[in-house]
Design a protein around this motif. Structure first.
Motif, mmCIF file in Angstrom:
data_model
loop_
_atom_site.group_PDB
_atom_site.id
_atom_site.type_symbol
_atom_site.label_atom_id
_atom_site.label_comp_id
_atom_site.label_asym_id
_atom_site.label_seq_id
_atom_site.Cartn_x
_atom_site.Cartn_y
_atom_site.Cartn_z
ATOM 1 N N HIS A 42 -8.775 -72.673 9.984
ATOM 2 C CA HIS A 42 -7.883 -73.653 10.664
ATOM 3 C C HIS A 42 -6.445 -73.135 10.620
ATOM 4 N N PRO A 43 -5.768 -73.636 11.743
ATOM 5 C CA PRO A 43 -4.388 -73.064 12.121
ATOM 6 C C PRO A 43 -3.141 -73.515 11.107
ATOM 7 N N GLU A 44 -3.808 -74.481 10.251
ATOM 8 C CA GLU A 44 -2.799 -75.101 9.259
ATOM 9 C C GLU A 44 -3.147 -74.612 7.647
ATOM 10 N N CYS A 45 -3.904 -73.856 7.674
ATOM 11 C CA CYS A 45 -4.438 -73.140 6.448
ATOM 12 C C CYS A 45 -3.389 -72.215 6.091
ATOM 13 N N LEU A 46 -3.339 -72.074 4.519
ATOM 14 C CA LEU A 46 -2.740 -70.959 4.006
ATOM 15 C C LEU A 46 -3.321 -70.015 3.714
ATOM 16 N N LEU A 47 -2.931 -68.761 4.161
ATOM 17 C CA LEU A 47 -3.822 -67.448 3.742
ATOM 18 C C LEU A 47 -3.284 -66.777 2.566
ATOM 19 N N GLU A 48 -4.092 -66.237 1.404
ATOM 20 C CA GLU A 48 -3.558 -65.630 0.140
ATOM 21 C C GLU A 48 -3.569 -64.084 0.585
ATOM 22 N N VAL A 49 -2.465 -63.396 0.306
ATOM 23 C CA VAL A 49 -2.304 -62.234 0.747
ATOM 24 C C VAL A 49 -2.628 -61.284 -0.602
ATOM 25 N N ASN A 50 -3.617 -60.419 -0.544
ATOM 26 C CA ASN A 50 -4.053 -59.852 -1.992
ATOM 27 C C ASN A 50 -4.158 -58.261 -1.800
ATOM 28 N N THR A 51 -3.600 -57.905 -0.675
ATOM 29 C CA THR A 51 -3.482 -56.372 -0.427
ATOM 30 C C THR A 51 -2.326 -56.086 0.439
ATOM 31 N N GLY A 52 -1.898 -54.611 0.510
ATOM 32 C CA GLY A 52 -0.927 -54.376 1.457
ATOM 33 C C GLY A 52 -0.963 -54.505 2.837
ATOM 34 N N VAL A 53 0.297 -55.130 3.145
ATOM 35 C CA VAL A 53 0.210 -55.741 4.528
ATOM 36 C C VAL A 53 1.436 -55.023 5.229
ATOM 37 N N TYR A 54 1.326 -54.591 6.524
ATOM 38 C CA TYR A 54 2.547 -53.759 7.119
ATOM 39 C C TYR A 54 3.465 -54.984 7.220
ATOM 40 N N GLY A 55 4.822 -54.504 6.438
ATOM 41 C CA GLY A 55 6.105 -55.302 6.440
ATOM 42 C C GLY A 55 6.291 -55.546 5.179
ATOM 43 N N LEU A 56 5.492 -55.775 4.201
ATOM 44 C CA LEU A 56 5.827 -56.060 2.738
ATOM 45 C C LEU A 56 6.459 -54.849 2.260
ATOM 46 N N ARG A 57 7.304 -55.013 1.585
ATOM 47 C CA ARG A 57 8.487 -54.062 0.929
ATOM 48 C C ARG A 57 7.424 -53.123 0.029
ATOM 49 N N GLU A 58 6.380 -53.712 -0.966
ATOM 50 C CA GLU A 58 5.651 -52.933 -1.725
ATOM 51 C C GLU A 58 4.693 -52.067 -1.250
ATOM 52 N N ALA A 59 4.216 -52.330 0.003
ATOM 53 C CA ALA A 59 3.145 -51.776 0.714
ATOM 54 C C ALA A 59 3.017 -50.351 0.743
ATOM 55 N N PRO A 60 4.059 -49.690 1.208
ATOM 56 C CA PRO A 60 4.029 -48.074 1.094
ATOM 57 C C PRO A 60 3.730 -47.696 -0.552
ATOM 58 N N ARG A 61 4.279 -48.332 -1.393
ATOM 59 C CA ARG A 61 3.759 -47.771 -2.920
ATOM 60 C C ARG A 61 2.441 -48.094 -3.300
ATOM 61 N N LEU A 62 1.816 -49.306 -2.652
ATOM 62 C CA LEU A 62 0.413 -49.648 -3.161
ATOM 63 C C LEU A 62 -0.456 -48.574 -2.354
ATOM 64 N N TRP A 63 -0.204 -48.064 -1.156
ATOM 65 C CA TRP A 63 -0.838 -47.187 -0.396
ATOM 66 C C TRP A 63 -0.779 -45.869 -1.244
ATOM 67 N N TYR A 64 0.423 -45.496 -1.459
ATOM 68 C CA TYR A 64 0.631 -44.245 -2.322
ATOM 69 C C TYR A 64 -0.199 -44.151 -3.443
ATOM 70 N N GLN A 65 -0.103 -45.293 -4.312
ATOM 71 C CA GLN A 65 -0.999 -45.287 -5.402
ATOM 72 C C GLN A 65 -2.484 -44.949 -5.207
ATOM 73 N N ALA A 66 -3.037 -45.719 -4.228
ATOM 74 C CA ALA A 66 -4.345 -45.522 -3.785
ATOM 75 C C ALA A 66 -4.499 -44.377 -3.441
ATOM 76 N N ALA A 67 -3.732 -43.806 -2.468
ATOM 77 C CA ALA A 67 -3.982 -42.275 -1.889
ATOM 78 C C ALA A 67 -3.856 -41.277 -3.080
ATOM 79 N N ASP A 68 -3.009 -41.550 -3.993
ATOM 80 C CA ASP A 68 -2.945 -40.324 -5.074
ATOM 81 C C ASP A 68 -4.312 -40.372 -6.067
ATOM 82 N N ARG A 69 -4.577 -41.421 -6.105
ATOM 83 C CA ARG A 69 -5.667 -41.600 -7.152
ATOM 84 C C ARG A 69 -6.945 -40.945 -6.292
#
Length: 380
Positions: free
Chosen positions: A70-97
């Motif tokens: 529904h267009p009025e719904c709120l979505l919970e963001v639970n992973t890295g999304v382009y534009g989030l400041r911590e997204a590059p770090r979340l990706w690096y941690q996964a890639a390193d592991r």
């Protein structure tokens, strides 16, 4: 889906290591000497496959909507999304592991730089560099190929390249004799010099107008990239232009165009490249120590010191820059130990030319300060 960074507040870690330039140069040197074929790949939708983010973060569906939402719904963001400041770090941690689980070992002194060791001999048989979602790697032997196959299974690989590709903004090409050439011709070809009207050229000592100063800063910044990455012969000229910015004149702007012309001629006409050529004669780079065998360890150390040469050349000029400033510069080279006494093939792995940020009273003092730069950690 892309988030706007400006809408976020701080308070969480965002650092995400990427490979340094010196790591890339050491990789090229190793690949040439060890006769490794170099390859590259990029990871598709990398940030979406990073670690889960721990903040409570919600968003509305995109304007065009999502199927079944529904267009009025709120979505919970639970992973890295382009534009989030911590997204590059979340990706690096996964890639390193994932890379570690495949058999890669991250160097403690060079983040996002990985090596692969043969489990029986301890010898380095491969290297991999990670820069956000791009990887450059090379090696040889069955264990290395096994590790690479496991790596490809762990990631959502997009494009793959062999022997010729773009990495870190550079065009990289390896030839049949394993030599490697690096250039930025495509980028340099896209640059344009500043048009200076005849009336202004007749006023060489006149200060730059705000528009001209903006153009001066722009072209100087554009030239700084190839000077730092593939054209050490430009390093001083670019540094000199940057130091004159606050008091730049029409003459300086004209000189800026001259440096621009040198850059284009050297790269596009003279075809000057950053080259990594095969060393002449045996050069040992197998820096492996066996802890339980002291005699073998001493033997390997003697081999390394006799055959592998690391040299640094530095120089300085005294009071030759704006406001009587001094300039220092250096290059660091890797090659056969013959380079200490005679001409030899070397690989440039680091260089710098810049203002000495302290007042010195003599040529000797400026050279001493220039030397200290070689003893400090280098920056990416």
């Amino acid at each position: 889906m892309i988030f706007e960074k400006c809408l976020e507040e701080g308070g969480f870690r965002t650092d995400a290591p990427t490979c340094a330039q010196i790591s890339f140069h050491c990789f090229c040197s190793n690949a040439v000497h060890r006769k490794w074929q170099i390859r590259s790949f990029d990871v598709s939708t990398a940030f979406l496959t990073g670690d889960k983010q721990t903040r409570k973060l919600y968003c509305r569906p995109p304007t065009r909507g999502l199927p079944g939402v529904h267009p009025e719904c709120l979505l919970e963001v639970n992973t890295g999304v382009y534009g989030l400041r911590e997204a590059p770090r979340l990706w690096y941690q996964a890639a390193d592991r994932k890379l570690t689980s495949c058999g890669w070992e991250e160097l403690k002194i060079a983040r996002s730089t990985y090596i692969c060791r043969d489990p029986h001999t301890g010898m380095v048989v491969g290297m991999l560099l990670l820069y956000v979602d791009d990887a450059c790697y090379g090696g040889s032997g069955p264990h290395y190929e096994h590790v690479v196959n496991q790596t490809h299974k762990q990631f959502n690989i997009g494009k793959k390249f062999e022997t010729e590709f773009d990495f870190l903004g550079r065009h990289v090409k390896q030839y049949s004799d394993f030599r490697i050439e690096v250039d930025m011709d495509k980028y340099i070809r896209s640059l344009e010099k500043v048009v200076i009207p005849t009336a202004r050229r007749n006023q060489p000592k006149s200060p730059l107008t705000p528009t001209e100063l903006h153009q001066y800063r722009s072209i100087t910044g554009q030239l700084a990239w190839p000077a730092r990455n593939v054209m050490p012969q430009l390093a001083y000229s670019v540094s000199d232009l940057q130091q004159k910015t606050s008091k730049a004149t029409v003459h300086d702007l004209h000189h800026c165009n001259k440096v621009f012309e040198w850059c284009k001629r050297w790269a596009l006409i003279d075809k000057q490249r950053l080259k990594f050529l095969p060393f002449k004669g045996p050069v040992s780079v197998d820096m492996v120590y066996t802890e339980h065998d002291s005699n073998k360890r001493s033997h390997r150390k003697a081999e390394r010191l006799r055959k592998l040469g690391l040299a640094a050349v530095h120089d300085a000029s005294f009071a030759g820059q704006p406001d009587y400033g001094s300039q220092g510069g250096y290059v660091i080279m890797l090659g056969d130990t013959k380079l200490y006494n005679e001409p030899a093939t070397t690989h440039l792995i680091e260089w710098h030319s810049g203002k000495i940020h302290r007042k010195v009273a003599s040529t000797l003092a400026s050279e001493a300060v220039s030397y200290t730069h070689l003893t400090l950690p280098t920056k990416a």
